[in-house]
Design a protein around this motif. Structure first.
Motif: not given
Length: 362
Positions: A77-82, A211-216
């Motif tokens: 979860t931390y890696v996904d959100k930061h 290819v990385v998801m942004d914070r939103e």
């Protein structure tokens, strides 16, 4: 042609060169070089060299696994959100890799011989740092490209280098089983950890996240999402049960192999190195990417059956080292005795095959 490549890359379909592919695979080579050594030999070190009671070690290993159950989803979860400055996923190859190498070395240091507290601190620390490296690394290939062919090549290179790291993880030849051998273990683990750290840094330099998801897109990710999905998703529960079973058997096979060679076969340290390097089932990092039953669960089951039979040294080493490649085939006898063709003098003269010879891969 060039215009088409530009269009494809603008959509995330990047082509990688072989240096980048090998660089990515070196991350799993590094993790296996460190973690496979610990998985194979740390239990032996704790009980025979460091001087901890086996029952206390068993409880400690259980507690560390329970810590992992809670720690892994938190890390995910931390890696996904930061998004660290060094990269969303690749940053942890360095941020987690350096302390991982340090804790791995300290696990094999005999400076506090017999201290259970020191063993807890170093082993828990090593396990948590390993998760901090391995979880982001598992998502790294999807951030390098959307090209499914490239991802397949990356996975193949990763699996090859991961298993290469497992083969390289061998005990210090000639010294392994007494308090006097503590220095040899420390030097060996120091060498493996430093090489692993260099490989992780190399992996970091060769991986470019595109290819990385942004914070939103990750703002609503929560730890509880995993448990909610686990409750409502039956295939996920089945898959989880499979991996729990497969990993449990692999852990038992890896940890018990050294004891088997010492007390059952009376093998020499060099023979145990060959046996452990080539024989036990594939390591945890590699197995996480295996989804077929014959290539993960069945080898572990056959391994436990194999270790219960009174082989001689020659049979144990050669049959053990040939078992894993044999089991990778889609349809082959899981019992290794027929592979070596050697008539074991310790086996029953009236029995042409061991009791479990009926195992067949389907």
């Amino acid at each position: 042609m060039e215009m088409n490549e530009v269009i494809q890359e603008s959509k995330g379909f990047y082509k990688l060169n072989w240096l980048q592919r090998i660089g990515f695979g070196s991350g799993d080579l590094a993790q296996n070089l460190i973690y496979q050594t610990i998985g194979m030999y740390l239990l032996l070190f704790y009980t025979n060299v460091y001087g901890i009671d086996p029952a206390a070690v068993a409880v400690m290993f259980l507690i560390v696994r329970l810590v992992d159950v809670l720690w892994d989803p938190l890390v995910g979860t931390y890696v996904d959100k930061h998004s660290p400055r060094l990269g969303k996923y690749r940053a942890y190859l360095v941020l987690g890799g350096i302390p991982l190498s340090g804790f791995a070395i300290l696990c094999f240091w005999n400076g506090f011989s017999g201290s259970l507290l020191y063993a807890y601190v170093t082993y828990v620390g090593m396990s948590m740092c390993y998760t901090l490296v391995n979880v982001p690394y598992g998502a790294l290939n999807a951030s390098l490209t959307r090209d499914t062919n490239e991802i397949t090549i990356l996975t193949s290179v990763r699996m090859f280098m991961a298993n290469l790291g497992g083969v390289a993880a061998m005990s210090p030849d000639g010294k392994m089983n007494t308090v006097e051998d503590a220095g040899a273990w420390f030097v060996t683990m120091t060498l493996y950890a430093l090489v692993g750290m260099v490989l992780l840094v190399f992996c970091f330099t060769q991986c470019k996240e595109r290819v990385v998801m942004d914070r939103e897109e990750t703002a609503n990710v929560k730890v509880s999402d995993l448990w909610v999905e686990f409750v409502r998703n039956r295939p996920l529960r089945v898959l989880a049960f499979f991996f729990i079973t497969a990993f449990a058997m692999m852990a038992i096979g890896n940890s018990a192999g050294s004891y088997y060679m010492i007390y059952n076969v009376n093998g020499t340290p060099s023979q145990m190195s060959v046996f452990m390097g080539l024989g036990p089932p594939s390591s945890a990092p590699s197995a996480r990417s295996r989804c077929s039953m014959p290539s993960s669960a069945l080898p572990s089951s056959a391994w436990l059956c194999f270790m219960s039979y009174p082989w001689c040294r020659r049979c144990a080493i050669w049959c053990g080292s040939s078992m894993w490649p044999s089991l990778s085939s889609p349809r082959v006898s899981l019992w290794p005795r027929a592979t070596c063709g050697h008539s074991c003098p310790r086996s029953s003269p009236t029995a042409s095959t061991p009791p479990a010879a009926a195992f067949q891969a389907s």
